[in-house]
Design an enzyme around this catalytic site. Structure first.
Site, PDB file in Angstrom:
ATOM      1  N   HIS A 137       0.821  -1.213   0.000  1.00 23.49           N
ATOM      2  CA  HIS A 137       0.000   0.000   0.000  1.00 23.49           C
ATOM      3  C   HIS A 137       0.852   1.258   0.000  1.00 23.49           C
ATOM      4  O   HIS A 137       0.454   2.277   0.540  1.00 23.49           O
ATOM      5  CB  HIS A 137      -0.969   0.004   1.195  1.00 23.49           C
ATOM      6  CG  HIS A 137      -2.159  -0.880   0.950  1.00 23.49           C
ATOM      7  ND1 HIS A 137      -3.276  -0.439   0.299  1.00 23.49           N
ATOM      8  CD2 HIS A 137      -2.376  -2.186   1.229  1.00 23.49           C
ATOM      9  CE1 HIS A 137      -4.151  -1.440   0.199  1.00 23.49           C
ATOM     10  NE2 HIS A 137      -3.620  -2.517   0.741  1.00 23.49           N
TER      11      HIS A 137
ATOM     12  N   ALA B 148      -6.874 -13.925  -4.981  1.00 25.64           N
ATOM     13  CA  ALA B 148      -5.947 -14.376  -3.937  1.00 25.64           C
ATOM     14  C   ALA B 148      -4.842 -13.358  -3.676  1.00 25.64           C
ATOM     15  O   ALA B 148      -3.893 -13.629  -2.944  1.00 25.64           O
ATOM     16  CB  ALA B 148      -5.344 -15.725  -4.328  1.00 25.64           C
TER      17      ALA B 148
ATOM     18  N   SER C 279      -2.599 -10.864  -8.146  1.00 25.99           N
ATOM     19  CA  SER C 279      -2.701 -10.006  -9.323  1.00 25.99           C
ATOM     20  C   SER C 279      -3.058 -10.699 -10.623  1.00 25.99           C
ATOM     21  O   SER C 279      -2.396 -10.482 -11.656  1.00 25.99           O
ATOM     22  CB  SER C 279      -1.406  -9.225  -9.527  1.00 25.99           C
ATOM     23  OG  SER C 279      -1.340  -8.238  -8.588  1.00 25.99           O
TER      24      SER C 279
ATOM     25  N   GLU D  28      -7.345  -0.715 -15.304  1.00 27.50           N
ATOM     26  CA  GLU D  28      -7.868  -1.123 -13.988  1.00 27.50           C
ATOM     27  C   GLU D  28      -8.660   0.036 -13.368  1.00 27.50           C
ATOM     28  O   GLU D  28      -9.738  -0.168 -12.826  1.00 27.50           O
ATOM     29  CB  GLU D  28      -6.690  -1.532 -13.088  1.00 27.50           C
ATOM     30  CG  GLU D  28      -7.056  -1.982 -11.709  1.00 27.50           C
ATOM     31  CD  GLU D  28      -7.238  -3.495 -11.580  1.00 27.50           C
ATOM     32  OE1 GLU D  28      -6.678  -4.249 -12.388  1.00 27.50           O
ATOM     33  OE2 GLU D  28      -7.960  -3.893 -10.655  1.00 27.50           O
TER      34      GLU D  28
ATOM     35  N   ASP E 113       1.536  -3.855  -9.479  1.00 35.89           N
ATOM     36  CA  ASP E 113       1.158  -5.164 -10.029  1.00 35.89           C
ATOM     37  C   ASP E 113       1.466  -5.258 -11.515  1.00 35.89           C
ATOM     38  O   ASP E 113       2.039  -6.245 -11.992  1.00 35.89           O
ATOM     39  CB  ASP E 113      -0.337  -5.427  -9.805  1.00 35.89           C
ATOM     40  CG  ASP E 113      -0.715  -5.361  -8.343  1.00 35.89           C
ATOM     41  OD1 ASP E 113       0.198  -5.328  -7.498  1.00 35.89           O
ATOM     42  OD2 ASP E 113      -1.917  -5.334  -8.043  1.00 35.89           O
TER      43      ASP E 113
HETATM   44  C1  GLA Z   1      -3.196  -4.052  -4.963  1.00 36.44           C
HETATM   45  C2  GLA Z   1      -2.959  -2.898  -5.945  1.00 36.44           C
HETATM   46  C3  GLA Z   1      -1.499  -2.455  -5.951  1.00 36.44           C
HETATM   47  C4  GLA Z   1      -0.992  -2.196  -4.520  1.00 36.44           C
HETATM   48  C5  GLA Z   1      -1.356  -3.359  -3.610  1.00 36.44           C
HETATM   49  C6  GLA Z   1      -1.015  -3.067  -2.172  1.00 36.44           C
HETATM   50  O1  GLA Z   1      -2.544  -5.197  -5.389  1.00 36.44           O
HETATM   51  O2  GLA Z   1      -3.317  -3.281  -7.247  1.00 36.44           O
HETATM   52  O3  GLA Z   1      -1.337  -1.313  -6.754  1.00 36.44           O
HETATM   53  O4  GLA Z   1      -1.462  -0.975  -4.028  1.00 36.44           O
HETATM   54  O5  GLA Z   1      -2.724  -3.687  -3.681  1.00 36.44           O
HETATM   55  O6  GLA Z   1       0.343  -2.895  -2.023  1.00 36.44           O
END
Ligand code: GLA
Length: 396
Positions: free
Chosen positions: A37, A128, A131, A165, A177
């Site tokens: 995050h 999960a 990504s 996204e 991701d």
């Molecule tokens: C998801 C979001 C990422 C990132 C993570 C937390 O996977 O797609 O961009 O913010 O949460 O680190």
């Protein structure tokens, strides 16, 4: 190499469209060692692509035909004309939004694509926290870029995936991701500066230890609303901090003292989250250093500290993930553990001594079953190449 996935997807393509696919592409999921995050909070992150993929079997169609997307795992199809104005789907076929979002981004950039027929299938578990959505977006963008020679760079592909996204899946995510899925390299972790998108690769040598993902099997249904809301809150927090500290440009300039001084103004929830962001930004630097020096005890402790922060300060964990982390940390041979990804469900990432891994997995699986009546899923982590065109001889 994921031969079963490739042959299964090709076969499904053949059954559906009556011919062999002209191209195959593979796009991986990701782990993130640390830096959670903070991709949308000007931090650094330490992700890597893993050997779980979405496989795309693709052939070109004639100009004027509709593109056909076939989601093999869901046995669902969607047709679309590239030239039409695209809107996110609300009720049915919502999986197609990840592809439509990409097409829309290419249209906005004036990039010409022709129709394609696609069958895709995934070995990345959905929901999960590994990504699958970024793999779908980036794999599709990569495929169109290759087939139609669009001349997009890897960075462009990651940014197109992220924008898709935001606009078609509704998650206001950071760049981690998509970047990890496109830029992954075998046995390397990426240290990504999410502010400048500068990056470097580090060897992912873990000595006597291994990384294991434990899938809580809790689907993160709260992710979209929870994630977007927290992101907004934290951005508002930064604005308050900036108003009171004119030298602050972004979270990297923020100190504990600044946050403490504004505790009342920020309110308890944003105060806690702000402390997490400041701490997590510095943990990533320490973790990268520990990884390079082979100080795995330190690395493990940092992972566990991140979990504590994500759970107690940032508020993105859940009961099941907290249980998994707390319980494994009591076990012999576990150096560190934390929830991984956006949160509200998904996987925990565990740094475990290789010779203890089997025992830990068996013990935690039993405890989890007893506590929640859920069969824990376990994925060993193999760090792999990013999105690529598959050729029979390619080492993936
Ligand atoms: C998801 C979001 C990422 C990132 C993570 C937390 O996977 O797609 O961009 O913010 O949460 O680190």
């Amino acid at each position: 190499m994921d031969n079963t996935l490739v042959s299964g997807t090709s076969k499904a393509f053949q059954n559906e469209f009556g011919s062999l696919p002209e191209h195959i592409f593979l796009s991986p999921g990701r782990i993130n060692i640390i830096g959670e995050h903070i991709d949308y909070n000007n931090g650094y992150v330490l992700p890597a692509a893993i050997d779980k993929y979405i496989c795309f079997a693709v052939s070109e169609l004639k100009e004027g035909e509709n593109s056909v997307f076939y989601a093999v795992d869901m046995e669902d199809r969607y047709n679309v004309a590239h030239a039409q104005e695209l809107q996110p789907l609300k009720d049915e076929h919502t999986w197609a939004n990840y592809l439509l979002g990409v097409l829309n981004q290419l249209n906005i950039r004036g990039m010409k694509t022709r129709p394609v027929q696609i069958a895709f299938s995934s070995s990345i578990p959905i929901g999960a926290g590994i990504s699958s959505s970024a793999a779908l977006e980036c794999g599709f963008a990569f495929a169109l870029n290759e087939i139609f020679q669009l001349g997009l760079s890897k960075k462009d592909l990651a940014l197109i995936g992220q924008k898709s996204e935001h606009t078609f899946a509704g998650v206001n995510c950071g760049i981690m991701d998509q970047f990890a899925s496109v830029f992954g390299q075998k046995e390397k972790v990426i240290k990504l500066d999410c502010d400048t998108l500068d990056y470097e690769y580090f060897d992912a040598h873990l000595g006597e230890n291994t990384l294991v993902l434990l899938d809580s099997c809790v689907k993160h249904t709260l992710l979209t609303s929870g994630y977007n809301q927290i992101r907004r809150q934290v951005e508002e927090g930064l604005e308050i901090i900036k108003q009171n500290n004119p030298n602050v440009e972004n979270w990297r300039d923020v100190t504990h003292d600044m946050v403490e001084n504004l505790r009342e103004r920020l309110g308890e929830s944003v105060y806690e989250k702000s402390i997490f962001v400041v701490d997590e930004i510095s943990r990533v630097g320490e973790a990268a250093d520990a990884l390079q020096k082979g100080n795995f005890g330190k690395l493990g402790a940092l992972l566990s500290a991140t979990h504590h922060g994500l759970s107690r300060q940032y508020g993105v964990s859940c009961e099941e993930l907290d249980f998994l982390v707390e319980e494994v940390l009591k076990m012999d041979g576990v150096l560190g553990a934390r929830m991984m990804g956006g949160g509200f469900g998904g996987c925990s990432l565990n740094l475990i001594r290789k010779d203890k891994a089997e025992e830990v997995i068996s013990n935690i699986s039993n405890l989890y079953k007893k506590q929640f009546d859920i069969n824990l899923k376990v994925y060993p982590v193999n760090i792999s190449e990013g999105t690529s065109k598959y050729t029979q001889h390619a080492e993936v």
